[in-house]
Enzyme design. Structure first.
Site, PDB file in Angstrom:
ATOM      1  N   HIS A   1      -3.536   4.346  -2.327  1.00 53.41           N
ATOM      2  CA  HIS A   1      -4.524   3.447  -1.718  1.00 53.41           C
ATOM      3  C   HIS A   1      -5.198   4.131  -0.520  1.00 53.41           C
ATOM      4  O   HIS A   1      -6.400   4.039  -0.332  1.00 53.41           O
ATOM      5  CB  HIS A   1      -3.854   2.159  -1.207  1.00 53.41           C
TER       6      HIS A   1
ATOM      7  N   LEU B   1       0.815  -1.221   0.000  1.00 49.92           N
ATOM      8  CA  LEU B   1       0.000   0.000   0.000  1.00 49.92           C
ATOM      9  C   LEU B   1       0.850   1.273   0.000  1.00 49.92           C
ATOM     10  O   LEU B   1       1.967   1.294   0.504  1.00 49.92           O
ATOM     11  CB  LEU B   1      -0.917  -0.013   1.227  1.00 49.92           C
TER      12      LEU B   1
ATOM     13  N   GLN C   1      -5.445 -12.551 -12.500  1.00 47.02           N
ATOM     14  CA  GLN C   1      -5.373 -11.361 -13.355  1.00 47.02           C
ATOM     15  C   GLN C   1      -3.971 -11.103 -13.895  1.00 47.02           C
ATOM     16  O   GLN C   1      -3.751 -10.128 -14.603  1.00 47.02           O
ATOM     17  CB  GLN C   1      -5.905 -10.126 -12.629  1.00 47.02           C
TER      18      GLN C   1
HETATM   19  P1  AMP Z   1      -3.879  -2.203  -6.694  1.00 47.05           P
HETATM   20  O1  AMP Z   1      -3.444  -2.570  -5.315  1.00 47.05           O
HETATM   21  O2  AMP Z   1      -2.783  -1.705  -7.566  1.00 47.05           O
HETATM   22  O3  AMP Z   1      -4.750  -3.251  -7.328  1.00 47.05           O
HETATM   23  O4  AMP Z   1      -4.832  -0.941  -6.514  1.00 47.05           O
HETATM   24  C1  AMP Z   1      -5.948  -0.970  -5.674  1.00 47.05           C
HETATM   25  C2  AMP Z   1      -6.766   0.263  -5.935  1.00 47.05           C
HETATM   26  O5  AMP Z   1      -5.997   1.430  -5.657  1.00 47.05           O
HETATM   27  C3  AMP Z   1      -7.226   0.363  -7.403  1.00 47.05           C
HETATM   28  O6  AMP Z   1      -8.562   0.836  -7.442  1.00 47.05           O
HETATM   29  C4  AMP Z   1      -6.274   1.366  -7.971  1.00 47.05           C
HETATM   30  O7  AMP Z   1      -6.778   2.077  -9.080  1.00 47.05           O
HETATM   31  C5  AMP Z   1      -6.048   2.290  -6.777  1.00 47.05           C
HETATM   32  N1  AMP Z   1      -4.801   3.027  -6.935  1.00 47.05           N
HETATM   33  C6  AMP Z   1      -3.580   2.521  -7.168  1.00 47.05           C
HETATM   34  N2  AMP Z   1      -2.679   3.509  -7.317  1.00 47.05           N
HETATM   35  C7  AMP Z   1      -3.355   4.675  -7.170  1.00 47.05           C
HETATM   36  C8  AMP Z   1      -2.992   6.056  -7.235  1.00 47.05           C
HETATM   37  N3  AMP Z   1      -1.741   6.438  -7.482  1.00 47.05           N
HETATM   38  N4  AMP Z   1      -3.953   6.969  -7.046  1.00 47.05           N
HETATM   39  C9  AMP Z   1      -5.238   6.599  -6.814  1.00 47.05           C
HETATM   40  N5  AMP Z   1      -5.644   5.319  -6.751  1.00 47.05           N
HETATM   41  C10 AMP Z   1      -4.718   4.368  -6.928  1.00 47.05           C
END
Ligand code: AMP
Length: 284
Positions: A37, A33, A61
């Site tokens: 996040h 995280l 995925q």
């Molecule tokens: P992930 O852990 O990469 O699957 O991301 C989990 C959630 O956090 C997803 O909805 C991503 O789009 C969001 N997320 C990841 N990086 C960012 C960021 N830099 N800004 C905003 N949301 C993010």
């Protein structure tokens, strides 16, 4: 804040919360995280009564097995990051909990999955739909929070919720960036110092390009972006497209109606980074 690994423990807690009249906000993540996040968790905390964050690196995925094995994992650090904020429950299941049997469901998102990430990562969005629909089934949230960083994923999730008539409100949250402009990503921590320095070139180029919609036509601007990013020795662009934000179809002319978003995927060594930006077209 509690951390649970099993569905029955999770549902026992959630049932109690619902009986107290609390709405459930849900933030699905793959862990490792960062502040991006946490911004989703914060928004969930403002809008709902009880916030659940899932931490699960979903194998279905990943179209590239080395990407899956390299993906950063650190549950303890994630829990420490979440503890002071709005998250009340962390759901960190093992793969067998989510997939007691192999998930053979095939989703069809039509043209939404035939471009960009869908084209270059075959099967990726099918895996995303499998895990998110399964998690929605388990958590049954009132609202679920997703980042615009994964712009195409957001479109796919919205379409899945619409097609399957899942009773959840999807809330989209803005991209959070490092102070130099690089979009925050769990994969950034895999970059070595030279790569990290180079990676900022991706967002810098997008910001520059978003200011060039007056001077260049769409095709020339797309070529300009790819050339500009690839000038950096550490970067190799997989695609750059300017798409309609709803249909995700490529924009051909600036005078087309609808919001336009420039989306990019770039290889930085072995690490694949994505970013996107809204392209405003000002009349001359
Ligand atoms: P992930 O852990 O990469 O699957 O991301 C989990 C959630 O956090 C997803 O909805 C991503 O789009 C969001 N997320 C990841 N990086 C960012 C960021 N830099 N800004 C905003 N949301 C993010």
């Amino acid at each position: 804040m509690q951390v649970v690994k099993h569905i029955n423990e999770l549902q026992l807690i959630l049932n109690k919360m619902r009986m107290q009249g609390l709405t459930i906000g849900f933030v699905p993540t793959m862990g490792a995280l960062h502040i991006g996040h946490l911004s989703l968790v914060e928004k969930a905390g403002q809008e709902t009564g009880f916030v659940v964050v899932s931490i699960f690196v979903n194998p279905t995925q990943f179209n590239d097995q080395s990407d899956l094995s390299r993906y950063p994992r650190n549950l303890q650090k994630d829990v420490e990051l979440l503890a002071p904020g709005h998250c009340q429950l962390v759901f960190a299941p093992e793969p067998e909990e989510i997939y007691p049997e192999p998930d053979t469901r095939q989703f069809n998102f039509g043209s939404l999955e035939q471009v960009m990430e869908g084209k270059f990562r075959p099967g990726h969005f099918n895996g995303v739909a499998q895990v998110v629909s399964r998690l929605f089934d388990i958590v049954q949230p009132d609202k679920a929070y997703f980042g615009m960083k994964d712009f195409q994923q957001l479109a796919i999730i919205n379409e899945m919720v619409r097609r399957l008539e899942i009773p959840v409100e999807i809330v989209s949250c803005p991209i959070i960036r490092e102070s130099d402009g690089l979009a925050m990503s769990s994969r950034n921590m895999l970059l070595n110092p030279d790569q990290r320095k180079a990676a900022v070139h991706i967002s810098t180029t997008l910001f520059e390009a978003a200011n060039k919609t007056n001077g260049l036509n769409v095709e020339d601007l797309c070529q300009w972006v790819v050339k500009r990013i690839n000038e950096n020795e550490f970067l190799n662009t997989e695609y750059f497209e300017i798409v309609n934000s709803e249909t995700l179809l490529p924009v051909k002319n600036w005078n087309e109606s609808g919001e336009k978003v420039g989306c990019v995927a770039v290889h930085c060594g072995k690490i694949r980074l994505i970013d996107n930006m809204k392209f405003e077209v000002r009349s001359a």
